[in-house]
Scaffold this motif. Structure first.
Motif, PDB file in Angstrom:
ATOM      1  N   CYS A  87       0.829  -1.206   0.000  1.00 40.82           N
ATOM      2  CA  CYS A  87       0.000   0.000   0.000  1.00 40.82           C
ATOM      3  C   CYS A  87       0.869   1.264   0.000  1.00 40.82           C
ATOM      4  O   CYS A  87       0.536   2.259  -0.663  1.00 40.82           O
ATOM      5  CB  CYS A  87      -0.919  -0.020   1.212  1.00 40.82           C
ATOM      6  SG  CYS A  87      -2.132   1.320   1.257  1.00 40.82           S
ATOM      7  N   ASP A  91       0.908   4.160  -2.863  1.00 41.80           N
ATOM      8  CA  ASP A  91       0.696   5.578  -2.590  1.00 41.80           C
ATOM      9  C   ASP A  91       1.808   6.456  -3.141  1.00 41.80           C
ATOM     10  O   ASP A  91       1.581   7.657  -3.373  1.00 41.80           O
ATOM     11  CB  ASP A  91       0.556   5.804  -1.085  1.00 41.80           C
ATOM     12  CG  ASP A  91      -0.894   5.696  -0.638  1.00 41.80           C
ATOM     13  OD1 ASP A  91      -1.770   5.497  -1.510  1.00 41.80           O
ATOM     14  OD2 ASP A  91      -1.164   5.807   0.568  1.00 41.80           O
ATOM     15  N   ASP A 106      -7.546  13.714  -3.742  1.00 43.96           N
ATOM     16  CA  ASP A 106      -7.234  12.759  -2.675  1.00 43.96           C
ATOM     17  C   ASP A 106      -8.430  12.700  -1.730  1.00 43.96           C
ATOM     18  O   ASP A 106      -8.756  13.682  -1.046  1.00 43.96           O
ATOM     19  CB  ASP A 106      -5.973  13.212  -1.934  1.00 43.96           C
ATOM     20  CG  ASP A 106      -5.517  12.198  -0.909  1.00 43.96           C
ATOM     21  OD1 ASP A 106      -6.066  11.058  -0.906  1.00 43.96           O
ATOM     22  OD2 ASP A 106      -4.604  12.498  -0.110  1.00 43.96           O
ATOM     23  N   ILE A 108      -8.728  10.449   0.789  1.00 46.05           N
ATOM     24  CA  ILE A 108      -8.392   9.787   2.046  1.00 46.05           C
ATOM     25  C   ILE A 108      -8.649  10.703   3.246  1.00 46.05           C
ATOM     26  O   ILE A 108      -9.206  10.258   4.262  1.00 46.05           O
ATOM     27  CB  ILE A 108      -6.946   9.278   2.025  1.00 46.05           C
ATOM     28  CG1 ILE A 108      -6.750   8.319   0.844  1.00 46.05           C
ATOM     29  CG2 ILE A 108      -6.585   8.592   3.327  1.00 46.05           C
ATOM     30  CD1 ILE A 108      -7.636   7.098   0.882  1.00 46.05           C
ATOM     31  N   MET A 111     -12.265  10.606   3.954  1.00 45.09           N
ATOM     32  CA  MET A 111     -12.658   9.346   4.585  1.00 45.09           C
ATOM     33  C   MET A 111     -12.303   9.346   6.077  1.00 45.09           C
ATOM     34  O   MET A 111     -13.019   8.783   6.900  1.00 45.09           O
ATOM     35  CB  MET A 111     -11.964   8.169   3.884  1.00 45.09           C
ATOM     36  CG  MET A 111     -12.384   6.803   4.394  1.00 45.09           C
ATOM     37  SD  MET A 111     -11.378   5.470   3.675  1.00 45.09           S
ATOM     38  CE  MET A 111      -9.788   5.837   4.417  1.00 45.09           C
ATOM     39  N   GLY A 129      -7.415   8.914   8.413  1.00 50.17           N
ATOM     40  CA  GLY A 129      -7.708   8.260   7.142  1.00 50.17           C
ATOM     41  C   GLY A 129      -6.534   7.426   6.636  1.00 50.17           C
ATOM     42  O   GLY A 129      -6.718   6.273   6.192  1.00 50.17           O
ATOM     43  N   TYR A 130      -5.317   7.967   6.698  1.00 49.78           N
ATOM     44  CA  TYR A 130      -4.156   7.193   6.228  1.00 49.78           C
ATOM     45  C   TYR A 130      -3.813   6.054   7.184  1.00 49.78           C
ATOM     46  O   TYR A 130      -3.321   5.005   6.739  1.00 49.78           O
ATOM     47  CB  TYR A 130      -2.955   8.115   6.019  1.00 49.78           C
ATOM     48  CG  TYR A 130      -2.984   8.780   4.649  1.00 49.78           C
ATOM     49  CD1 TYR A 130      -2.577   8.085   3.524  1.00 49.78           C
ATOM     50  CD2 TYR A 130      -3.449  10.084   4.493  1.00 49.78           C
ATOM     51  CE1 TYR A 130      -2.602   8.683   2.274  1.00 49.78           C
ATOM     52  CE2 TYR A 130      -3.487  10.696   3.251  1.00 49.78           C
ATOM     53  CZ  TYR A 130      -3.057   9.978   2.137  1.00 49.78           C
ATOM     54  OH  TYR A 130      -3.111  10.568   0.886  1.00 49.78           O
ATOM     55  N   TRP A 132      -6.074   4.343   8.776  1.00 51.20           N
ATOM     56  CA  TRP A 132      -7.067   3.349   8.380  1.00 51.20           C
ATOM     57  C   TRP A 132      -6.673   2.691   7.043  1.00 51.20           C
ATOM     58  O   TRP A 132      -6.857   1.486   6.850  1.00 51.20           O
ATOM     59  CB  TRP A 132      -8.426   4.025   8.251  1.00 51.20           C
ATOM     60  CG  TRP A 132      -9.575   3.104   7.966  1.00 51.20           C
ATOM     61  CD1 TRP A 132      -9.969   2.623   6.746  1.00 51.20           C
ATOM     62  CD2 TRP A 132     -10.493   2.575   8.914  1.00 51.20           C
ATOM     63  NE1 TRP A 132     -11.064   1.829   6.864  1.00 51.20           N
ATOM     64  CE2 TRP A 132     -11.422   1.772   8.190  1.00 51.20           C
ATOM     65  CE3 TRP A 132     -10.650   2.692  10.298  1.00 51.20           C
ATOM     66  CZ2 TRP A 132     -12.469   1.100   8.815  1.00 51.20           C
ATOM     67  CZ3 TRP A 132     -11.702   2.036  10.909  1.00 51.20           C
ATOM     68  CH2 TRP A 132     -12.590   1.236  10.174  1.00 51.20           C
ATOM     69  N   ARG A 133      -6.136   3.497   6.134  1.00 47.36           N
ATOM     70  CA  ARG A 133      -5.785   2.978   4.809  1.00 47.36           C
ATOM     71  C   ARG A 133      -4.660   1.954   4.899  1.00 47.36           C
ATOM     72  O   ARG A 133      -4.738   0.889   4.278  1.00 47.36           O
ATOM     73  CB  ARG A 133      -5.386   4.137   3.885  1.00 47.36           C
ATOM     74  CG  ARG A 133      -4.876   3.674   2.519  1.00 47.36           C
ATOM     75  CD  ARG A 133      -4.572   4.871   1.629  1.00 47.36           C
ATOM     76  NE  ARG A 133      -3.985   4.468   0.354  1.00 47.36           N
ATOM     77  CZ  ARG A 133      -4.661   4.001  -0.680  1.00 47.36           C
ATOM     78  NH1 ARG A 133      -5.979   3.869  -0.587  1.00 47.36           N
ATOM     79  NH2 ARG A 133      -4.052   3.673  -1.801  1.00 47.36           N
ATOM     80  N   ASP A 137      -6.963  -1.133   5.256  1.00 48.32           N
ATOM     81  CA  ASP A 137      -7.112  -1.551   3.859  1.00 48.32           C
ATOM     82  C   ASP A 137      -5.914  -2.367   3.377  1.00 48.32           C
ATOM     83  O   ASP A 137      -6.073  -3.490   2.890  1.00 48.32           O
ATOM     84  CB  ASP A 137      -7.311  -0.308   2.978  1.00 48.32           C
ATOM     85  CG  ASP A 137      -8.591   0.448   3.334  1.00 48.32           C
ATOM     86  OD1 ASP A 137      -9.442  -0.152   4.028  1.00 48.32           O
ATOM     87  OD2 ASP A 137      -8.725   1.614   2.944  1.00 48.32           O
TER      88      ASP A 137
END
Length: 420
Positions: A87, A91, A106, A108, A111, A129-130, A132-133, A137
């Motif tokens: 990931c 990015d 962007d 994110i 989110m 958000g990052y 979580w990403r 994710d």
């Protein structure tokens, strides 16, 4: 297969308890992506799903992994780490097209505000958000792929097959699910990003990068699958290998449930008791050749051995005529000290052993005093015996000179004569 403490255990069949444990890991790995789709479709907000589902389940699984570790946790951990790495490299490409080229926006940080709440700032939303990403994710997709690959036995396949499977998994269902959410949700393009040829292409390239890195990470850490406790559900063997495995299972029922790899990894088929080979018959010992010793050399010869002196007392010295000397004892107690005397005259010098006199004394059987004659003493050819008026030398000048040269060149601790 090995447990976390290194003990070797045979593979076991898939059980309900094992499936429940792995199912919890896969559920936690899938929840972050499903929470995004649920929020966009309006089913449940990410604030509620994160607080009620993701965080409690993650805490439970972390506690189970710490206090009740299982062998498959090692494979799952590798998938989590390589998902985060893939990931991050994805990015690098995405953020370059967002902030450097400005080809798309962007979403994110937006989110992240869904998770924290509507009143959160953009900076707080970016951090959440990052986080979580990457952890949710990226790590979740990595765990899902590694677990599925372990069940399918992809660690026994070539690297090209593994990388192709990883790229395919990154495209479908991951990328296809993202595009489907944006396209099918009523507010998908408004809340996330608009679907244009540029955004579709860039998102597809990013997921291809993600799948490539994840597949290479799986190949790099495929050795960790020796801790996977279950046999693959797909038989990747060739027909000949499958027949050999079935034959081995019939011959040895104890191997039921074991995982058989490719020819380099498959256990040997001759696991039963090996026949005892009869010991070879002992060969008859060879007879050694009989060695005939050479005849003894005559007394007085330069190559003849020197008679040993008596080790425990004085040795009398024979006179030139070879007769014994009454019953008077000799003096000079030690062979290395002053030589013995003849009659009443003390011996004060030292010299070579009178070999000729020793031979004559041994032939006539004469002795000095009451002690038997056990060996001659060396005499000086220049000395004269006062009792007989003649010299007491027993060696000719050439032999004497030869002895002197040998004694002068002899190394201490070696034998006196080279022919001995």
């Amino acid at each position: 297969m090995k447990t976390t403490d290194g003990a070797a255990l045979p593979p076991v069949p898939v059980t309900r308890q094992g499936l429940l444990r792995v199912g919890l890991h896969v559920l936690l790995a899938a929840l972050p992506l499903l929470a995004i789709s649920a929020h966009v479709f309006g089913l449940i907000t990410m604030n509620w799903s994160a607080a009620l589902l993701v965080i409690p389940l993650a805490t439970t699984i972390i506690a189970l992994s710490m206090f009740d570790p299982h062998p498959e946790d090692r494979v799952i951990l590798h998938g989590f780490v390589w998902g985060i790495i893939a990931c991050a490299l994805y990015d690098v490409f995405r953020l370059d097209t967002v902030y450097m080229l400005g080809w798309w926006a962007d979403f994110i940080p937006t989110m992240g505000t869904w998770i924290v709440g509507n009143g959160a700032s953009t900076s707080a939303g970016a951090w959440v958000g990052y986080l979580w990403r990457y952890l949710g994710d990226g790590g979740g997709i990595g765990v899902t792929f590694f677990v599925g690959a372990a069940f399918l036995g992809l660690h026994k396949r070539p690297a090209s097959v593994v990388v192709a499977a990883s790229v395919g998994f990154a495209v479908f269902p991951v990328w296809a699910g993202l595009i489907g959410t944006v396209w099918l949700a009523p507010r998908g393009q408004t809340m996330m990003f608009p679907l244009t040829p540029t955004t579709i292409t860039l998102s597809l390239i990013g997921h291809l990068i993600f799948g490539l890195i994840m597949g290479l990470g799986f190949v790099r850490t495929r050795a960790a699958h020796r801790w996977w406790p279950w046999t693959p559900v797909v038989d990747w063997f060739s027909p000949a290998e499958a027949r050999a495995e079935r034959t081995l299972r019939v011959a040895h029922p104890s191997t039921s449930g074991m995982s058989f790899g490719r020819p380099a990894e498959r256990p040997r088929a001759d696991t039963g008791p090996r026949p005892v080979v009869a010991a070879a018959e002992p060969q008859p010992a060879r007879e050694r050749p009989h060695v005939v010793p050479p005849p003894p050399l005559p007394a007085g010869h330069p190559s003849a051995p020197i008679p040993r002196q008596h080790p425990s007392g004085p040795v009398p010295v024979a006179t030139g005529s070879g007769s014994s000397t009454g019953s008077q004892p000799t003096t000079g107690a030690h062979p290395s000290g002053p030589g013995p005397t003849t009659g009443s005259h003390p011996r004060t010098g030292s010299g070579p052993v009178p070999v000729a006199a020793a031979a004559r004394s041994a032939a006539t059987g004469s002795s000095t005093g009451s002690h038997p004659r056990t060996g001659p003493t060396r005499t000086d050819p220049t000395r004269t015996d006062p009792s007989s008026g003649t010299g007491s030398t027993t060696l000719d000048p050439e032999t004497w000179a030869l002895w002197q040269r040998q004694l002068a060149t002899t190394v201490k601790g070696r034998r006196t004569h080279r022919w001995r």
